[in-house]
Design an enzyme around this catalytic site. Structure first.
Site, mmCIF file in Angstrom:
data_model
loop_
_atom_site.group_PDB
_atom_site.id
_atom_site.type_symbol
_atom_site.label_atom_id
_atom_site.label_comp_id
_atom_site.label_asym_id
_atom_site.label_seq_id
_atom_site.Cartn_x
_atom_site.Cartn_y
_atom_site.Cartn_z
ATOM 1 N N ASP A 61 0.840 -1.202 0.000
ATOM 2 C CA ASP A 61 0.000 0.000 0.000
ATOM 3 C C ASP A 61 0.878 1.255 0.000
ATOM 4 O OD1 ASP A 61 -2.259 1.554 0.098
ATOM 5 O OD2 ASP A 61 -2.731 1.129 2.198
ATOM 6 N N LEU A 62 1.438 1.554 -1.164
ATOM 7 C CA LEU A 62 2.407 2.651 -1.269
ATOM 8 C C LEU A 62 1.748 4.020 -1.419
ATOM 9 C CD1 LEU A 62 5.100 1.034 -3.620
ATOM 10 C CD2 LEU A 62 5.072 1.145 -1.121
ATOM 11 N N LYS A 63 0.469 4.043 -1.768
ATOM 12 C CA LYS A 63 -0.263 5.313 -1.921
ATOM 13 C C LYS A 63 0.581 6.339 -2.694
ATOM 14 C CE LYS A 63 -3.427 4.973 2.011
ATOM 15 N NZ LYS A 63 -3.222 3.643 2.553
ATOM 16 N N LEU A 64 0.950 5.961 -3.905
ATOM 17 C CA LEU A 64 1.882 6.782 -4.683
ATOM 18 C C LEU A 64 1.214 8.062 -5.198
ATOM 19 C CD1 LEU A 64 3.441 3.801 -6.645
ATOM 20 C CD2 LEU A 64 4.553 5.130 -4.826
ATOM 21 N N ILE A 67 5.658 12.382 -9.425
ATOM 22 C CA ILE A 67 5.731 12.562 -10.874
ATOM 23 C C ILE A 67 5.695 11.168 -11.525
ATOM 24 C CG2 ILE A 67 6.996 14.744 -10.737
ATOM 25 C CD1 ILE A 67 9.528 13.098 -11.540
ATOM 26 N N PRO A 68 5.189 11.095 -12.769
ATOM 27 C CA PRO A 68 4.979 9.776 -13.394
ATOM 28 C C PRO A 68 6.214 8.878 -13.403
ATOM 29 C CG PRO A 68 3.848 11.465 -14.653
ATOM 30 C CD PRO A 68 4.623 12.189 -13.590
ATOM 31 N N ARG A 211 -6.690 -3.553 12.735
ATOM 32 C CA ARG A 211 -6.608 -3.684 14.192
ATOM 33 C C ARG A 211 -7.625 -4.637 14.796
ATOM 34 N NH1 ARG A 211 -6.886 2.660 14.578
ATOM 35 N NH2 ARG A 211 -8.097 2.138 12.731
HETATM 36 O O1 C5P Z 1 -8.713 0.419 10.899
HETATM 37 P P1 C5P Z 1 -7.921 -0.795 10.528
HETATM 38 O O2 C5P Z 1 -6.875 -1.127 11.533
HETATM 39 O O3 C5P Z 1 -8.784 -1.975 10.160
HETATM 40 O O4 C5P Z 1 -7.155 -0.349 9.223
HETATM 41 C C1 C5P Z 1 -6.547 -1.245 8.337
HETATM 42 C C2 C5P Z 1 -6.095 -0.498 7.116
HETATM 43 O O5 C5P Z 1 -7.176 0.069 6.449
HETATM 44 C C3 C5P Z 1 -5.102 0.625 7.398
HETATM 45 O O6 C5P Z 1 -3.838 0.163 6.997
HETATM 46 C C4 C5P Z 1 -5.555 1.799 6.577
HETATM 47 O O7 C5P Z 1 -4.717 1.994 5.460
HETATM 48 C C5 C5P Z 1 -6.891 1.378 6.050
HETATM 49 N N1 C5P Z 1 -7.983 2.226 6.571
HETATM 50 C C6 C5P Z 1 -8.582 3.106 5.749
HETATM 51 N N2 C5P Z 1 -9.620 3.875 6.197
HETATM 52 C C7 C5P Z 1 -10.054 3.777 7.456
HETATM 53 C C8 C5P Z 1 -9.444 2.875 8.321
HETATM 54 C C9 C5P Z 1 -8.402 2.119 7.842
HETATM 55 O O8 C5P Z 1 -8.200 3.229 4.589
HETATM 56 N N3 C5P Z 1 -11.062 4.530 7.846
#
Ligand code: C5P
Length: 230
Positions: A61-64, A67-68, A211
């Site tokens: 999950d790098l959320k890039l 720049i391209p 979590r």
């Molecule tokens: O909240 P939880 O611990 O389940 O989050 C797991 C993943 O989901 C996190 O790594 C986060 O990137 C994503 N998340 C999200 N939006 C939320 C809660 C978590 O994108 N409201």
């Protein structure tokens, strides 16, 4: 009942030891993990290779948002590690999403997912950054843009899964984090949360749970609750 690979467990830890302990504890109960920037930075890319080597799918999950050329380089690096999913911000526009998709072509197992609106954001957060649309409108707009750029799917909240499936059709992946345990234990999951069952019934292809499973006294039982919906 949700099968193994549709429920992705987020390894949101600050070090390799805790992540490996959780993976060992879940064993065969989980075949699909998400590694985000915290763990990647703390533990290094070797953990990705280790999990892939053990037959696990890894969503990096790098959320890039870059720049391209830089996006393309990061996507190739993710592909070389054996990741099966990588994320790019749709708000970065067509250029960076198309660069990511292009870079992923040499890795047949790698899918590029566009992050629409971060699930913790509300309409007023969008207004703060100058976007007049509601979150629903913005998610749909960015999802269409992502499909136009060739992305394999999108990340969105459980609440948007249904509308997205209707608009995108059956093929694209729709991956929803912000997933809670059945029974309404929503604490800390943000304004647009929902259960895994609800998200999948609405049209999500995968859910991400963190979590609720990783901090549970019994993570295997918690993951079972996510999958069984009770
Ligand atoms: O909240 P939880 O611990 O389940 O989050 C797991 C993943 O989901 C996190 O790594 C986060 O990137 C994503 N998340 C999200 N939006 C939320 C809660 C978590 O994108 N409201």
């Amino acid at each position: 009942m949700i099968n193994d690979s549709r429920a992705i467990v987020a390894l949101d830890f600050d070090g390799r030891a805790d992540a490996e302990a959780l993976v060992a504890r879940l064993g065969d109960a989980c075949g699909h993990y998400k590694i985000g920037l915290e763990l990647l930075t703390a533990a290094g890319p070797g953990l990705v290779e280790e999990l892939v080597g053990r037959g696990k799918e890894v969503f990096l999950d790098l959320k890039l948002f870059e720049i391209p050329d830089s996006v393309a380089g990061a996507v190739r690096a993710a592909g070389a590690l054996g990741a099966s999913m990588v994320t790019v911000h749709a708000m970065g526009g067509t250029g960076i999403m198309a660069a990511a998709v292009d870079a992923a072509r040499e890795f047949p197992g790698l899918r590029v997912l566009a992050l629409t609106v971060v699930t913790s954001m509300t309409g007023s957060d969008l207004a703060d950054i100058g976007i007049g649309a509601t979150t629903d409108e913005q998610v749909l707009r960015l999802a269409r843009l992502a499909m136009g750029a060739g992305c394999h799917g999108v990340i969105a909240s459980p609440r948007e899964a249904g509308a997205l499936r209707g608009v995108l059709g059956p093929r694209p992946l729709i991956v929803t984090p912000g997933v809670t345990l059945p029974g309404g234990e929503a604490g800390g999951h943000g304004a647009r949360a929902g259960t895994a069952q609800a998200a999948l019934a609405a049209g999500a292809s995968h859910v991400v749970v963190g979590r609720s499973v990783t901090r549970a006294a019994d993570p295997v039982a918690a993951l079972r609750r996510v999958r069984d919906g009770r």
